[in-house]
Design a protein around this motif. Structure first.
Motif, PDB file in Angstrom:
ATOM      1  N   ILE A 117       0.802  -1.223   0.000  1.00 50.07           N
ATOM      2  CA  ILE A 117       0.000   0.000   0.000  1.00 50.07           C
ATOM      3  C   ILE A 117       0.836   1.274   0.000  1.00 50.07           C
ATOM      4  CG2 ILE A 117      -1.829   1.260   1.171  1.00 50.07           C
ATOM      5  CD1 ILE A 117      -2.688  -1.398  -0.107  1.00 50.07           C
ATOM      6  N   ILE A 118       1.840   1.362   0.862  1.00 52.49           N
ATOM      7  CA  ILE A 118       2.665   2.577   0.900  1.00 52.49           C
ATOM      8  C   ILE A 118       3.318   2.839  -0.455  1.00 52.49           C
ATOM      9  CG2 ILE A 118       4.682   3.682   1.958  1.00 52.49           C
ATOM     10  CD1 ILE A 118       3.917   2.235   4.573  1.00 52.49           C
ATOM     11  N   PRO A 119       3.959   1.829  -1.079  1.00 59.44           N
ATOM     12  CA  PRO A 119       4.509   2.071  -2.416  1.00 59.44           C
ATOM     13  C   PRO A 119       3.433   2.491  -3.424  1.00 59.44           C
ATOM     14  CG  PRO A 119       5.417   0.076  -1.494  1.00 59.44           C
ATOM     15  CD  PRO A 119       4.315   0.498  -0.573  1.00 59.44           C
ATOM     16  N   LEU A 120       2.255   1.880  -3.356  1.00 61.05           N
ATOM     17  CA  LEU A 120       1.191   2.240  -4.289  1.00 61.05           C
ATOM     18  C   LEU A 120       0.842   3.720  -4.184  1.00 61.05           C
ATOM     19  CD1 LEU A 120      -0.964   1.593  -6.367  1.00 61.05           C
ATOM     20  CD2 LEU A 120      -2.427   0.731  -4.510  1.00 61.05           C
ATOM     21  N   VAL A 121       0.714   4.218  -2.962  1.00 65.41           N
ATOM     22  CA  VAL A 121       0.420   5.645  -2.773  1.00 65.41           C
ATOM     23  C   VAL A 121       1.557   6.498  -3.319  1.00 65.41           C
ATOM     24  CG1 VAL A 121       0.044   7.456  -1.056  1.00 65.41           C
ATOM     25  CG2 VAL A 121      -1.111   5.240  -0.808  1.00 65.41           C
ATOM     26  N   LEU A 122       2.797   6.079  -3.059  1.00 71.31           N
ATOM     27  CA  LEU A 122       3.949   6.837  -3.557  1.00 71.31           C
ATOM     28  C   LEU A 122       4.008   6.808  -5.087  1.00 71.31           C
ATOM     29  CD1 LEU A 122       6.576   5.699  -0.914  1.00 71.31           C
ATOM     30  CD2 LEU A 122       5.635   8.003  -1.156  1.00 71.31           C
ATOM     31  N   PHE A 123       3.676   5.665  -5.692  1.00 73.01           N
ATOM     32  CA  PHE A 123       3.625   5.595  -7.151  1.00 73.01           C
ATOM     33  C   PHE A 123       2.643   6.622  -7.697  1.00 73.01           C
ATOM     34  CE2 PHE A 123       4.430   0.734  -6.772  1.00 73.01           C
ATOM     35  CZ  PHE A 123       5.775   0.953  -6.531  1.00 73.01           C
ATOM     36  N   ARG A 124       1.502   6.736  -7.040  1.00 75.62           N
ATOM     37  CA  ARG A 124       0.471   7.671  -7.512  1.00 75.62           C
ATOM     38  C   ARG A 124       0.918   9.120  -7.308  1.00 75.62           C
ATOM     39  NH1 ARG A 124      -3.818   4.439  -8.794  1.00 75.62           N
ATOM     40  NH2 ARG A 124      -4.477   2.776  -7.371  1.00 75.62           N
ATOM     41  N   ILE A 125       1.505   9.421  -6.148  1.00 76.41           N
ATOM     42  CA  ILE A 125       1.980  10.782  -5.881  1.00 76.41           C
ATOM     43  C   ILE A 125       3.017  11.199  -6.920  1.00 76.41           C
ATOM     44  CG2 ILE A 125       3.256  12.243  -4.267  1.00 76.41           C
ATOM     45  CD1 ILE A 125       2.011  10.642  -1.983  1.00 76.41           C
ATOM     46  N   ALA A 126       3.898  10.246  -7.269  1.00 72.24           N
ATOM     47  CA  ALA A 126       4.992  10.541  -8.201  1.00 72.24           C
ATOM     48  C   ALA A 126       4.588  10.367  -9.664  1.00 72.24           C
ATOM     49  CB  ALA A 126       6.185   9.650  -7.892  1.00 72.24           C
ATOM     50  N   ASN A 127       3.337   9.986  -9.890  1.00 79.66           N
ATOM     51  CA  ASN A 127       2.833   9.835 -11.262  1.00 79.66           C
ATOM     52  C   ASN A 127       3.662   8.818 -12.054  1.00 79.66           C
ATOM     53  OD1 ASN A 127       0.983  10.527 -13.327  1.00 79.66           O
ATOM     54  ND2 ASN A 127       2.462  11.920 -14.258  1.00 79.66           N
ATOM     55  N   VAL A 128       3.977   7.691 -11.392  1.00 85.40           N
ATOM     56  CA  VAL A 128       4.821   6.659 -11.994  1.00 85.40           C
ATOM     57  C   VAL A 128       3.970   5.704 -12.839  1.00 85.40           C
ATOM     58  CG1 VAL A 128       6.192   4.606 -11.447  1.00 85.40           C
ATOM     59  CG2 VAL A 128       6.616   6.744 -10.249  1.00 85.40           C
ATOM     60  N   ASP A 129       4.426   5.432 -14.056  1.00 88.12           N
ATOM     61  CA  ASP A 129       3.735   4.483 -14.930  1.00 88.12           C
ATOM     62  C   ASP A 129       4.322   3.078 -14.845  1.00 88.12           C
ATOM     63  OD1 ASP A 129       1.890   6.311 -16.014  1.00 88.12           O
ATOM     64  OD2 ASP A 129       3.364   7.024 -17.474  1.00 88.12           O
ATOM     65  N   TRP A 130       5.631   2.985 -14.533  1.00 93.92           N
ATOM     66  CA  TRP A 130       6.307   1.691 -14.525  1.00 93.92           C
ATOM     67  C   TRP A 130       6.987   1.435 -13.184  1.00 93.92           C
ATOM     68  CZ3 TRP A 130       5.299  -1.687 -18.186  1.00 93.92           C
ATOM     69  CH2 TRP A 130       4.869  -1.222 -19.427  1.00 93.92           C
ATOM     70  N   VAL A 131       6.827   0.210 -12.715  1.00 94.21           N
ATOM     71  CA  VAL A 131       7.393  -0.227 -11.442  1.00 94.21           C
ATOM     72  C   VAL A 131       8.387  -1.350 -11.719  1.00 94.21           C
ATOM     73  CG1 VAL A 131       6.905  -1.257  -9.188  1.00 94.21           C
ATOM     74  CG2 VAL A 131       5.262   0.346 -10.227  1.00 94.21           C
ATOM     75  N   ILE A 132       9.564  -1.270 -11.084  1.00 96.67           N
ATOM     76  CA  ILE A 132      10.580  -2.307 -11.232  1.00 96.67           C
ATOM     77  C   ILE A 132      10.822  -2.946  -9.872  1.00 96.67           C
ATOM     78  CG2 ILE A 132      12.995  -2.759 -11.796  1.00 96.67           C
ATOM     79  CD1 ILE A 132      12.795  -0.517 -13.864  1.00 96.67           C
ATOM     80  N   PRO A 133      10.453  -4.221  -9.702  1.00 96.47           N
ATOM     81  CA  PRO A 133      10.661  -4.897  -8.420  1.00 96.47           C
ATOM     82  C   PRO A 133      12.124  -5.274  -8.238  1.00 96.47           C
ATOM     83  CG  PRO A 133       9.738  -6.443 -10.004  1.00 96.47           C
ATOM     84  CD  PRO A 133       9.797  -5.104 -10.694  1.00 96.47           C
ATOM     85  N   SER A 134      12.611  -5.163  -6.993  1.00 94.24           N
ATOM     86  CA  SER A 134      14.027  -5.395  -6.722  1.00 94.24           C
ATOM     87  C   SER A 134      14.206  -6.181  -5.434  1.00 94.24           C
ATOM     88  CB  SER A 134      14.771  -4.057  -6.603  1.00 94.24           C
ATOM     89  OG  SER A 134      16.115  -4.247  -6.239  1.00 94.24           O
ATOM     90  N   ASP A 135      15.235  -7.037  -5.408  1.00 95.02           N
ATOM     91  CA  ASP A 135      15.590  -7.755  -4.193  1.00 95.02           C
ATOM     92  C   ASP A 135      16.779  -7.132  -3.475  1.00 95.02           C
ATOM     93  OD1 ASP A 135      13.558  -9.578  -4.570  1.00 95.02           O
ATOM     94  OD2 ASP A 135      14.828 -11.095  -5.512  1.00 95.02           O
ATOM     95  N   LEU A 136      17.286  -6.015  -3.973  1.00 99.19           N
ATOM     96  CA  LEU A 136      18.429  -5.369  -3.344  1.00 99.19           C
ATOM     97  C   LEU A 136      18.024  -4.688  -2.034  1.00 99.19           C
ATOM     98  CD1 LEU A 136      20.214  -3.687  -6.399  1.00 99.19           C
ATOM     99  CD2 LEU A 136      20.613  -5.945  -5.409  1.00 99.19           C
ATOM    100  N   ASN A 137      18.982  -4.595  -1.108  1.00104.27           N
ATOM    101  CA  ASN A 137      18.740  -3.829   0.111  1.00104.27           C
ATOM    102  C   ASN A 137      20.064  -3.246   0.598  1.00104.27           C
ATOM    103  OD1 ASN A 137      20.116  -5.872   1.417  1.00104.27           O
ATOM    104  ND2 ASN A 137      18.537  -6.266   2.935  1.00104.27           N
TER     105      ASN A 137
END
Length: 298
Positions: free
Chosen positions: A268-288
């Motif tokens: 949920i938090i990333p989803l809200v941030l995606f919307r705030i930032a007007n992001v069209d593409w999401v890249i999932p990552s295992d890095l930390n």
């Protein structure tokens, strides 16, 4: 000699082995936020489980002071000085290991080192979410242009939405989004990002749960092979909330099923941030941050 790097956060402990390359060897979830008090410390039950787990892995991997590095983040930073010192002393005396609580600034530094890459002409938002905090880093090409620290994580959603982990979620995505929007109403982000990278085991999670991933055509770094549209991220989240049972989610990670307790809330938090930032593409990552620690050593 193999060295070990441990990422100890608000809810998950990840153990990495490093010789010629970095490898996640195991992980274990403990909800340190439960009955947490910054003046009293973590709960007795959680402290006992933490010690028991370190007794097991110390023997299993022959962890020693000179081959083990622990990086502690999240809720542990909120402890008063005396409680921090008690944990440092406990780990030193009981395990001969250093309980290294790092600052938010240091965590940001290692996150940036982990994601250090040539993104070409792309503007990229990095989202690193934990149990109590979320870090944001903006890259334009090879350069960092902005960082933000949010005091909001998966634990906040779990504490406020008690039905999210029923067989099928008894809380709606919309209600949880509105909660996060209210908490982030003072956050502003640019709206010209080419993509957002969501870190911390997200690629593994989306592959396991069947999100609609396609080949990453935005940039090629040999690490991030997949991307998905915001629309498909929403569809995948809806599937995890309303079509997959918690038992099905647990079965996807038999070695550490408790990790899946944060699966629905963690979207949920990333989803809200995606919307705030007007992001069209999401890249999932295992890095930390541990990837950043290793990159910093090179």
């Amino acid at each position: 000699m193999k060295n070990y790097y441990i990422d100890l956060g608000s809810s998950t402990i990840k153990i990495y082995g490093y010789e010629e390359s970095l490898k996640l060897v195991e992980e274990h979830s403990i909800y340190f936020k439960n009955d947490f008090d910054r003046e009293k410390g973590i709960s007795k039950e959680n402290l006992e489980e933490l010690c028991k787990y370190f007794e097991e892995i110390k023997e299993k991997y022959d962890l020693k002071y000179d081959n083990t590095n622990i990086f502690v983040t999240g809720i542990f930073r909120e402890l008063i000085f005396e409680r921090k010192q008690e944990l440092v002393k406990l780990f030193n005396d009981k395990f001969d290991l250093h309980f290294n609580i790092i600052s938010h600034g240091i965590e940001n530094y290692y996150l940036a080192k982990a994601m250090e890459n040539d993104y070409g002409d792309k503007k990229v938002l990095i989202i690193n979410m934990g149990g109590k905090t979320t870090e944001l880093v903006t890259f334009v090409g090879k350069k960092i242009t902005d960082t933000k620290n949010l005091k909001l994580g998966v634990g906040d959603l779990l504490n406020n939405f008690s039905k999210v982990n029923e067989v099928y979620s008894g809380n709606t995505i919309e209600d949880m989004e509105n909660f996060v929007k209210t908490r982030l109403d003072s956050i502003t982000l640019d709206e010209d990002y080419d993509c957002a990278i969501f870190t911390g085991g997200e690629e593994r999670f989306e592959l396991l749960t069947g999100f609609h991933l396609v080949e990453n055509t935005l940039f090629q770094d040999g690490i991030h092979h997949y991307m998905l549209s915001l629309e498909d991220y929403v569809k995948g989240t809806e599937k995890v909330f309303y079509e997959m049972t918690m038992e099905e989610l647990y079965n996807l990670m038999p070695a550490n099923p408790k990790w899946m307790d944060g699966a629905r809330s963690g979207a949920i938090i990333p989803l809200v941030l995606f919307r705030i930032a007007n992001v069209d593409w999401v890249i999932p990552s295992d890095l930390n941050l541990i990837n950043g620690v290793i990159n910093d050593l090179k």
